[in-house]
Motif scaffolding. Structure first.
Motif, mmCIF file in Angstrom:
data_model
loop_
_atom_site.group_PDB
_atom_site.id
_atom_site.type_symbol
_atom_site.label_atom_id
_atom_site.label_comp_id
_atom_site.label_asym_id
_atom_site.label_seq_id
_atom_site.Cartn_x
_atom_site.Cartn_y
_atom_site.Cartn_z
ATOM 1 N N GLN A 111 69.648 -8.060 -17.246
ATOM 2 C CA GLN A 111 70.556 -8.630 -16.258
ATOM 3 C C GLN A 111 70.675 -10.144 -16.392
ATOM 4 O O GLN A 111 71.736 -10.715 -16.154
ATOM 5 C CB GLN A 111 70.071 -8.271 -14.848
ATOM 6 C CG GLN A 111 70.162 -6.786 -14.521
ATOM 7 C CD GLN A 111 69.519 -6.462 -13.183
ATOM 8 O OE1 GLN A 111 68.356 -6.775 -12.954
ATOM 9 N NE2 GLN A 111 70.280 -5.839 -12.307
ATOM 10 N N LEU B 274 71.855 -15.415 -9.175
ATOM 11 C CA LEU B 274 72.282 -15.079 -10.522
ATOM 12 C C LEU B 274 73.688 -15.600 -10.811
ATOM 13 O O LEU B 274 73.966 -16.138 -11.896
ATOM 14 C CB LEU B 274 72.233 -13.559 -10.714
ATOM 15 C CG LEU B 274 72.630 -13.035 -12.094
ATOM 16 C CD1 LEU B 274 71.710 -13.585 -13.162
ATOM 17 C CD2 LEU B 274 72.610 -11.510 -12.105
ATOM 18 N N ARG C 277 68.716 -8.149 -2.253
ATOM 19 C CA ARG C 277 69.661 -7.974 -3.366
ATOM 20 C C ARG C 277 70.815 -8.964 -3.270
ATOM 21 O O ARG C 277 71.310 -9.448 -4.288
ATOM 22 C CB ARG C 277 70.193 -6.544 -3.365
ATOM 23 C CG ARG C 277 69.160 -5.492 -3.671
ATOM 24 C CD ARG C 277 68.577 -5.664 -5.050
ATOM 25 N NE ARG C 277 69.568 -5.473 -6.101
ATOM 26 C CZ ARG C 277 69.334 -5.651 -7.388
ATOM 27 N NH1 ARG C 277 68.133 -6.066 -7.784
ATOM 28 N NH2 ARG C 277 70.278 -5.449 -8.282
ATOM 29 N N LEU D 110 64.779 -9.417 -11.205
ATOM 30 C CA LEU D 110 65.822 -9.092 -12.181
ATOM 31 C C LEU D 110 65.207 -9.014 -13.578
ATOM 32 O O LEU D 110 64.410 -9.860 -13.970
ATOM 33 C CB LEU D 110 66.921 -10.151 -12.155
ATOM 34 C CG LEU D 110 67.652 -10.319 -10.821
ATOM 35 C CD1 LEU D 110 68.647 -11.460 -10.906
ATOM 36 C CD2 LEU D 110 68.352 -9.036 -10.436
ATOM 37 N N GLU E 104 69.511 -12.292 -4.487
ATOM 38 C CA GLU E 104 69.382 -12.261 -5.943
ATOM 39 C C GLU E 104 70.740 -12.417 -6.622
ATOM 40 O O GLU E 104 70.868 -13.133 -7.632
ATOM 41 C CB GLU E 104 68.733 -10.940 -6.367
ATOM 42 C CG GLU E 104 67.284 -10.805 -5.936
ATOM 43 C CD GLU E 104 66.772 -9.396 -6.161
ATOM 44 O OE1 GLU E 104 67.547 -8.577 -6.717
ATOM 45 O OE2 GLU E 104 65.620 -9.105 -5.810
#
Length: 446
Positions: free
Chosen positions: A119, A52, A45, A115, A48
């Motif tokens: 998102q 992002l 996470r 994702l 990610e």
């Protein structure tokens, strides 16, 4: 290369943050091999989130709107950043809720795309028209695109049509000023602090109108208000003297009085509100389709919504009578009802008092008409710093011209005024250069 660079930059940032705080514990190192290994959920996470955040910085979602405007600009279409912003806000241009369509194209989340589309592709906000144009100029600069100036003819013709002004009479004069001056503000710029291009187009139209109709503080609007007040009627058009009425189909030429009347009527008709703000049903439909798309309601919630809608419909008929009775008197002091206030049957204040009050609200200083003008030439206004703030001065005729174009361009009236002053300085500089050149040619030996 991008994945390794992003993780390395985040690792360096964490180390600097840790050393600045004075802690002794070393941060957990982020390895690029984490992307391909079976990692714990908390580590995955974090990776990610790093990716992002980097993608949103390098390729912000609002760049899609800027690219749309850039394409219209290259195609020489009369599409403005205000149009792109309005279409995106109202859902006519797929932007706020576009992630629902993207989700259908991408399908269910895969192993290498944990994702979801909400998102990744749901924007946080819609940027304003000012920032949108600057972003378009930045994109063109980054890719080395040679941009032309804005399509002045098409944009000016559109603005004149929306203000119900005679295009065939005004536009040729404005095009001469445009071809003569060619101000650099007509090219897109990546500087977010620069005035938008549409404001420069408006400034050229304002200068053309002032020159063509001799709007230089002669007090034409004061004469119209005085004639209407002497007529003693509340209907400002029907009870005006025949000499003060706008041209209503007669053979009389479209003059300064007709111009001011047309601008006052057009100002009241300019609607800058969004379609979804007209009534509650439109707003609820807008929230369902644009603001909260893809969110399903339960059966109990649907039943509760129907109950509230029936209650609203029952009271809507009762409130409609009240709104139709008092709707005319609920105008604000933003200038939208100046035409009605200016010719009210009130004996306590004249019609020009409403213009003075509105000018004070926009930090303008009202100037009385010129009784003994030194010349019939073009009148240049100036701004002056008084009591620690910049004060703008102008006559009522010029202010009526200024506020209509500012409202149509959706900018502050003081920004429009500053753009007009800048254009006037440029034109004066050009005239001075031409005058010196002509004098030099006359002094040459034969």
């Amino acid at each position: 290369m991008w994945a390794r660079k992003v993780l390395a930059e985040d690792e360096s940032a964490q180390r600097r943050k840790r050393s600045a705080s004075g802690g002794q514990q070393e941060p957990q190192e982020v390895k690029c091999e984490w992307v391909d290994e079976a990692l714990p959920r908390k580590h995955m996470r974090r990776v990610e989130f790093i990716y992002l955040r980097s993608l949103r910085t390098m390729l912000p979602l609002y760049s899609t709107l800027s690219v749309c405007f850039l394409a219209c600009h290259i195609a020489r279409e009369a599409v403005l950043p205000t149009d792109i912003y309005r279409w995106a806000m109202e859902g006519k241009l797929p932007y706020v809720a576009a992630f629902t369509e993207v989700d259908k194209l991408l399908g269910s989340p895969l192993k290498h795309r944990p994702l979801n589309a909400r998102q990744l592709f749901r924007p946080v906000r819609v940027i304003g028209a000012w920032q949108l144009e600057a972003a378009a100029g930045f994109i063109a600069q980054r890719i080395g695109l040679q941009l032309p100036s804005v399509n002045f003819y098409a944009i000016a013709q559109r603005y004149l049509d929306e203000l119900s002004l005679p295009v065939e009479r005004i536009l040729p004069h404005a095009c001469r000023i445009y071809e003569w001056a060619m101000p650099p503000e007509l090219w897109l710029s990546s500087n977010p602090a620069r005035v938008p291009t549409r404001v420069c187009v408006m400034a050229i139209l304002i200068v053309a109108l002032r020159v063509q109709y001799n709007i230089n503080g002669q007090g034409i609007w004061e004469e119209i208000c005085e004639a209407a007040r002497n007529a003693g009627g509340s209907d400002h058009d029907a009870k005006l003297p025949q000499s003060m009425k706008p041209d209503g189909g007669s053979n009389e030429e479209f003059g300064t009085r007709e111009l001011l009347w047309t601008l006052v009527d057009a100002y009241d008709k300019i609607d800058v509100a969004h379609d979804y703000s007209k009534d509650l049903h439109s707003y609820l439909r807008y929230c369902k389709d644009v603001v909260f798309p893809g969110i399903a309601c339960s059966v109990e919630e649907e039943h509760l919504i129907e109950i509230f809608q029936d209650l609203y419909k029952g009271r809507e008929g009762e409130n409609s009578k009240v709104h139709t009775t008092n709707g005319v008197n609920k105008r604000g002091r933003d200038g939208a009802s100046v035409g009605a206030r200016c010719f009210s049957a009130s004996s306590s204040s004249s019609g020009i008092q409403s213009i003075k009050s509105e000018m004070e609200d926009h930090r303008f200083c009202y100037m009385p008409p010129r009784k003994w003008p030194r010349s019939d030439g073009y009148l240049h206004y100036r701004r002056k710093t008084m009591t620690g703030r910049l004060v703008c001065a102008g006559h009522a005729d010029y202010y009526l011209l200024l506020r209509s174009f500012a409202k149509l361009a959706e900018v502050d009236i003081r920004v429009m005024h500053a753009s007009v002053l800048k254009l006037e300085r440029r034109l004066g500089w050009i005239e001075e250069r031409i005058g010196r050149s002509l004098d030099a040619l006359q002094n040459l030996p034969s």
